[in-house]
Design a protein around this motif. Structure first.
Motif, mmCIF file in Angstrom:
data_model
loop_
_atom_site.group_PDB
_atom_site.id
_atom_site.type_symbol
_atom_site.label_atom_id
_atom_site.label_comp_id
_atom_site.label_asym_id
_atom_site.label_seq_id
_atom_site.Cartn_x
_atom_site.Cartn_y
_atom_site.Cartn_z
ATOM 1 N N THR A 33 0.877 -1.458 -0.289
ATOM 2 C CA THR A 33 -0.104 0.062 -0.249
ATOM 3 C C THR A 33 1.103 1.294 -0.431
ATOM 4 O O THR A 33 1.246 1.500 0.625
ATOM 5 C CB THR A 33 -1.354 0.354 1.255
ATOM 6 O OG1 THR A 33 -1.541 -1.572 1.562
ATOM 7 C CG2 THR A 33 -1.898 1.053 1.285
ATOM 8 N N VAL A 34 0.180 2.160 -0.931
ATOM 9 C CA VAL A 34 1.190 3.401 -0.624
ATOM 10 C C VAL A 34 0.013 4.746 -0.160
ATOM 11 O O VAL A 34 -0.602 4.717 -0.556
ATOM 12 C CB VAL A 34 1.097 4.047 -2.316
ATOM 13 C CG1 VAL A 34 1.686 5.673 -1.859
ATOM 14 C CG2 VAL A 34 2.364 3.706 -2.981
ATOM 15 N N ARG A 35 0.655 5.502 1.528
ATOM 16 C CA ARG A 35 -0.031 5.652 1.664
ATOM 17 C C ARG A 35 -0.289 7.795 1.683
ATOM 18 O O ARG A 35 1.569 7.679 1.483
ATOM 19 C CB ARG A 35 -0.219 5.251 3.344
ATOM 20 C CG ARG A 35 -0.814 4.328 3.577
ATOM 21 C CD ARG A 35 -1.515 3.619 5.360
ATOM 22 N NE ARG A 35 -2.007 2.222 5.203
ATOM 23 C CZ ARG A 35 -1.228 1.791 5.626
ATOM 24 N NH1 ARG A 35 -0.151 1.062 4.853
ATOM 25 N NH2 ARG A 35 -2.324 0.193 5.696
ATOM 26 N N VAL A 36 -0.393 8.657 2.023
ATOM 27 C CA VAL A 36 -0.132 9.583 1.639
ATOM 28 C C VAL A 36 -1.327 10.347 2.472
ATOM 29 O O VAL A 36 -2.232 10.516 2.820
ATOM 30 C CB VAL A 36 -0.548 10.596 -0.113
ATOM 31 C CG1 VAL A 36 -0.106 11.560 -0.214
ATOM 32 C CG2 VAL A 36 0.511 9.885 -1.081
ATOM 33 N N ALA A 37 -0.217 11.483 3.201
ATOM 34 C CA ALA A 37 -1.131 12.066 4.778
ATOM 35 C C ALA A 37 -0.539 13.198 4.629
ATOM 36 O O ALA A 37 1.015 13.851 4.693
ATOM 37 C CB ALA A 37 -0.453 10.954 6.203
ATOM 38 N N GLU A 38 -1.248 14.454 4.569
ATOM 39 C CA GLU A 38 -0.811 15.924 5.147
ATOM 40 C C GLU A 38 -1.262 15.862 6.827
ATOM 41 O O GLU A 38 -2.720 15.606 7.157
ATOM 42 C CB GLU A 38 -1.775 16.601 4.454
ATOM 43 C CG GLU A 38 -1.311 18.338 4.591
ATOM 44 C CD GLU A 38 -2.223 19.118 3.748
ATOM 45 O OE1 GLU A 38 -1.401 20.242 2.296
ATOM 46 O OE2 GLU A 38 -3.724 19.405 3.798
ATOM 47 N N VAL A 39 -0.099 16.837 7.395
ATOM 48 C CA VAL A 39 -0.457 17.342 9.107
ATOM 49 C C VAL A 39 0.020 18.386 8.636
ATOM 50 O O VAL A 39 0.382 19.091 8.880
ATOM 51 C CB VAL A 39 0.550 15.773 9.638
ATOM 52 C CG1 VAL A 39 0.114 16.479 11.422
ATOM 53 C CG2 VAL A 39 -0.561 14.697 9.489
ATOM 54 N N GLU A 40 -0.953 18.852 10.112
ATOM 55 C CA GLU A 40 -1.037 20.231 10.272
ATOM 56 C C GLU A 40 -0.733 20.580 11.621
ATOM 57 O O GLU A 40 -0.804 19.855 12.828
ATOM 58 C CB GLU A 40 -2.147 21.223 10.001
ATOM 59 C CG GLU A 40 -2.177 23.420 10.331
ATOM 60 C CD GLU A 40 -3.097 23.186 9.984
ATOM 61 O OE1 GLU A 40 -3.876 24.642 8.483
ATOM 62 O OE2 GLU A 40 -4.447 23.489 10.920
ATOM 63 N N MET A 41 0.375 20.999 11.904
ATOM 64 C CA MET A 41 0.729 21.430 13.388
ATOM 65 C C MET A 41 1.223 22.638 13.464
ATOM 66 O O MET A 41 1.759 24.050 12.824
ATOM 67 C CB MET A 41 1.957 20.945 13.898
ATOM 68 C CG MET A 41 2.154 19.412 13.285
ATOM 69 S SD MET A 41 3.619 18.828 14.491
ATOM 70 C CE MET A 41 4.903 18.554 13.194
ATOM 71 N N ARG A 42 0.316 23.505 14.679
ATOM 72 C CA ARG A 42 0.509 24.446 15.368
ATOM 73 C C ARG A 42 1.757 25.513 16.196
ATOM 74 O O ARG A 42 1.110 26.073 16.439
ATOM 75 C CB ARG A 42 -1.049 25.289 15.629
ATOM 76 C CG ARG A 42 -1.870 24.580 15.522
ATOM 77 C CD ARG A 42 -3.626 25.195 15.337
ATOM 78 N NE ARG A 42 -4.655 24.750 14.051
ATOM 79 C CZ ARG A 42 -4.690 25.893 13.562
ATOM 80 N NH1 ARG A 42 -4.048 26.877 13.597
ATOM 81 N NH2 ARG A 42 -5.726 25.565 12.209
ATOM 82 N N GLY A 43 2.491 24.310 16.587
ATOM 83 C CA GLY A 43 3.746 25.163 17.477
ATOM 84 C C GLY A 43 3.198 24.530 18.878
ATOM 85 O O GLY A 43 2.310 23.420 19.075
ATOM 86 N N GLY A 44 3.934 24.843 19.874
ATOM 87 C CA GLY A 44 3.535 25.261 21.216
ATOM 88 C C GLY A 44 5.186 24.095 21.530
ATOM 89 O O GLY A 44 6.352 23.539 20.890
ATOM 90 N N ASN A 45 5.335 23.483 22.292
ATOM 91 C CA ASN A 45 5.935 23.265 23.452
ATOM 92 C C ASN A 45 6.397 21.536 23.044
ATOM 93 O O ASN A 45 8.071 21.132 22.381
ATOM 94 C CB ASN A 45 6.159 22.842 24.574
ATOM 95 C CG ASN A 45 6.348 23.822 25.801
ATOM 96 O OD1 ASN A 45 6.710 25.317 25.091
ATOM 97 N ND2 ASN A 45 5.803 24.206 27.162
ATOM 98 N N ASP A 46 5.275 21.006 22.130
ATOM 99 C CA ASP A 46 5.356 19.775 21.720
ATOM 100 C C ASP A 46 4.448 19.984 20.524
ATOM 101 O O ASP A 46 3.061 19.771 20.228
ATOM 102 C CB ASP A 46 4.593 18.903 22.097
ATOM 103 C CG ASP A 46 5.572 17.473 21.582
ATOM 104 O OD1 ASP A 46 5.675 17.306 20.472
ATOM 105 O OD2 ASP A 46 5.491 16.190 21.742
#
Length: 352
Positions: free
Chosen positions: A14-27
């Motif tokens: 399987t080929v998996r494609v993902a987009e993740v958004e992160m907003r900053g912070g300590n972690d």
């Protein structure tokens, strides 16, 4: 400020494609959002022993998955996790990381299982320690066969995908799995894929050991198919439903025996890996196991692993503390979140 990253995970089937958004912070991983996801099957014969045999067909699968995810893949993070890629803890003289990477070949050439000219090297620092000759930087050396990485890069270029970063799948798994309370624990992350199993030991938020075992869930599927040779059965479904369960009736016993016969040695290999690390690092042995990958859902496997290692086993959830965006079909991922641990961790690394 929010940042988004696209990752592509090339599995055995399987080929998996993902987009993740992160907003900053300590972690930044806390509160991350999966904003896009799609997967497409890889036809049989396109990959062989983890290497791309049919680049044209493979490129078509990647293009289809990227299109279905509706993401911009001009800069995507991909992973390598082939058993031929060596990951080993080493100590090198402490200096800025760019100089460490530039001098890696000099420091590690005598310990590589391949010629230095045939290897691509990287270094993941974990801590500074004091040695007899001064301060040392301890971390994980990654040595990959140059041709393996070049083959993946060429295939991605054929699919019109630009590369932001090439990561090791083990670091992606650590990134998505070692979060929250697990950051301050000694934990073993075990990802059971179709053809290989990755074991990562993390000590107090630092990855210390990576092993790639050449066994996976496909071995069990093949064993079930072989046990029913000459009859029409869905070996994959039977494997998942019955798995390694000891408490089954006589009609299901052939399946349970076939799965246990091939997955039992994998359990032993995982246990031996953890015993080796604990004996070499007193006080740093794993206190629990986090299980991911498709094999995490194999009935009875977690219980067998817990019994063999005498450690509690839990199914990992890469979405813990995160959210799933409105454009993602969350219902289609329910009950198989652990299968996305690698691609989510890849995207988290690309956005950091």
């Amino acid at each position: 400020m929010a940042t988004r990253s696209v990752a592509i995970d090339i599995g055995a089937a399987t080929v998996r494609v993902a987009e993740v958004e992160m907003r900053g912070g300590n972690d930044p991983r806390d509160g991350a959002t999966l904003t896009a996801y799609a997967e497409r099957p890889i036809p049989a014969g396109v990959l062989r022993d983890g290497e791309i045999e049919e680049p044209g067909v493979f490129a078509g699968v990647v293009k289809e998955a990227v299109s279905a995810a509706k993401v911009n893949a001009k800069k995507a993070t991909i992973a390598v996790g082939h058993p031929s890629v060596m990951v080993r803890e080493v100590d090198v003289p402490s200096q800025p990381i760019d100089k460490v990477r530039a001098s890696l070949a000099f420091h590690v050439q005598d310990s590589l299982p391949m010629a230095i000219d045939d290897a691509l090297l990287d270094f993941y620092p974990t801590q500074e320690i004091e040695g007899q000759g001064g301060t040392l930087l301890r971390g994980l050396l990654v040595a990959s066969p140059r041709d393996l990485v070049r083959g993946v890069i060429r295939a991605m270029e054929g699919a019109g995908v630009g590369l932001a970063h090439v990561d090791h799948a083990a670091f992606a798994l650590w990134r998505s799995g070692c979060r929250g309370e697990l950051m301050n624990a000694n934990v073993a992350l075990v990802d059971v894929g179709a053809v290989s199993t990755k074991v990562i030991v993390s000590q107090q938020s630092r990855p210390r050991l990576v092993r790639v075992l050449p066994q996976g869930g496909l071995d069990a599927t093949k064993a079930v198919a072989s046990a029913f040779k000459g009859t029409s059965v869905d070996a994959e479904a039977l494997k998942r439903q019955i798995g390694m369960n000891a408490n089954v009736g006589p009609e299901q016993r052939p399946v349970a025996d076939a799965v246990a016969h091939v997955m039992g040695p994998l359990v032993d290999s995982i246990r031996n890996t953890l015993v080796y690390f604990a004996s070499s690092n007193p006080g740093a042995g794993a206190e629990r196991i986090v299980l991911t990958g498709g094999g995490a859902y194999l009935s009875g496997f977690g219980q067998a692993l817990s019994s063999a290692t005498r450690l509690p086993v839990m199914i990992g959830d890469p979405f813990a503390g995160s959210a799933v965006g409105k454009k993602v079909d969350a219902a289609s991922l329910a009950g198989r979140e652990a299968e996305l641990a690698t691609v989510v961790g890849l995207a988290m690394g690309g956005a950091s």
